[in-house]
Design a protein around this motif. Sequence first.
Motif, PDB file in Angstrom:
ATOM      1  N   THR A 189      77.083  36.913  73.820  1.00 55.35           N
ATOM      2  CA  THR A 189      77.626  38.723  73.855  1.00 55.35           C
ATOM      3  C   THR A 189      77.012  39.856  72.816  1.00 55.35           C
ATOM      4  N   ARG A 273      77.181  40.411  62.250  1.00 56.44           N
ATOM      5  CA  ARG A 273      77.415  41.367  62.878  1.00 56.44           C
ATOM      6  C   ARG A 273      78.342  42.011  63.110  1.00 56.44           C
ATOM      7  N   LEU A 283      76.643  35.282  63.401  1.00 62.95           N
ATOM      8  CA  LEU A 283      75.814  35.262  64.044  1.00 62.95           C
ATOM      9  C   LEU A 283      74.901  33.614  63.753  1.00 62.95           C
TER      10      LEU A 283
END
Length: 328
Positions: A189, A273, A283
Amino acid sequence: MIKIGFTYDLRSAYLAMGYSELETAEFDRESTIDAIESTLNQLGYETDRIGHIKQLVERLQNGDRWDIVFNICEGMYGIAREAQVPALLEAYNIPCVFSSPLVMALTLDKGMTKRVIRDAGIATPEFFVVTKQDDINKVDLPFPLFVKPVAEGTGKGISEKSIVQNKTELASVCRDLLKAYKQPVLVETFLSGREFTVGITGTGEKATAVGCMEIVLKEHAEKGVYSYVNKEECEDLIEYVITTGDDKQKCEKLALEAYRILNCEDGGRVDIRYSHEGNPSFLEINPLPGLHPEHSDLPILCTLNGIAYPELMKMIMDSAIQKVRQKK
Ligand SMILES: Nc1ncnc2c1ncn2[C@@H]1O[C@H](COP(=O)(O)OP(=O)(O)O)[C@@H](O)[C@H]1O
Ligand SMILES: [Mg+2]
């Protein structure tokens, strides 16, 4: 006096052997090696330059030994390339600065790492690992998606094109990456929010965050992503901003949880993030963080947070030296 062996992959040494700029992108420059060595000397350690893994093999074969090895070799081949030097040293019962071979091998594979992180209940983008072309149409996640090689670093294989809006773009970027990097591709995503990186030193319960900084892309930077180009030309394209308050607290908490769950040792960096709504997600983790005093993210974020380079190195060594004590 404690004697430290020093292993590293010198970029110029590999360029001289005929490897390309891209193949050696993660390797270190002479100035990084010099800075690390002189700082270790300043801290009162005796150092012995060894070099890359094949030079280490020769030295071990000659009977050379050290109290501990400061290893920053990224390795050349295979998914366990960052684990190779630590594993070799383990076989000789020589302690090594930074994480164990298990951690080094696991964290280079971003997909496997995300399975562990997700299992621990830590937020990380939904994902699918594309191992071969036929897998591409099995991706069942809402667009926009982010596509990257499963086991690279330094932004390799990452550009504006990594953000894909539909099936056609997804298929084309996956095919290109499968071909270029000869390894699976991680499809995630796409998180469109602000980006941060957190520095950590220490081990286990004693691990602490040394600071957090935001990666802010300047006007002429590649859009939406801290890409290979943006990293290589960070002096012109990126503004690094110290993070404070609620953002700092949220990011450092998530980073420390990830670092501890993965059993990282001595030091590292966690990339985070925000989603569109402003929720932080994991991440990736870097248990072998770049250590160029002015060019690498960990020293940069430490400087912004009032921690000078020798102080950072001292925190890493104070943690690592426990391994020498435990052995004696
Ligand atoms: N799922 C994602 N959503 C949004 N941006 C991402 C995502 N994954 C990676 N990025 C962007 O790509 C950059 C590099 O990805 P990262 O996994 O940290 O690779 P590297 O090991 O090359 O640093 C990140 O710093 C971020 O800007
Ligand atoms: Mg990163």
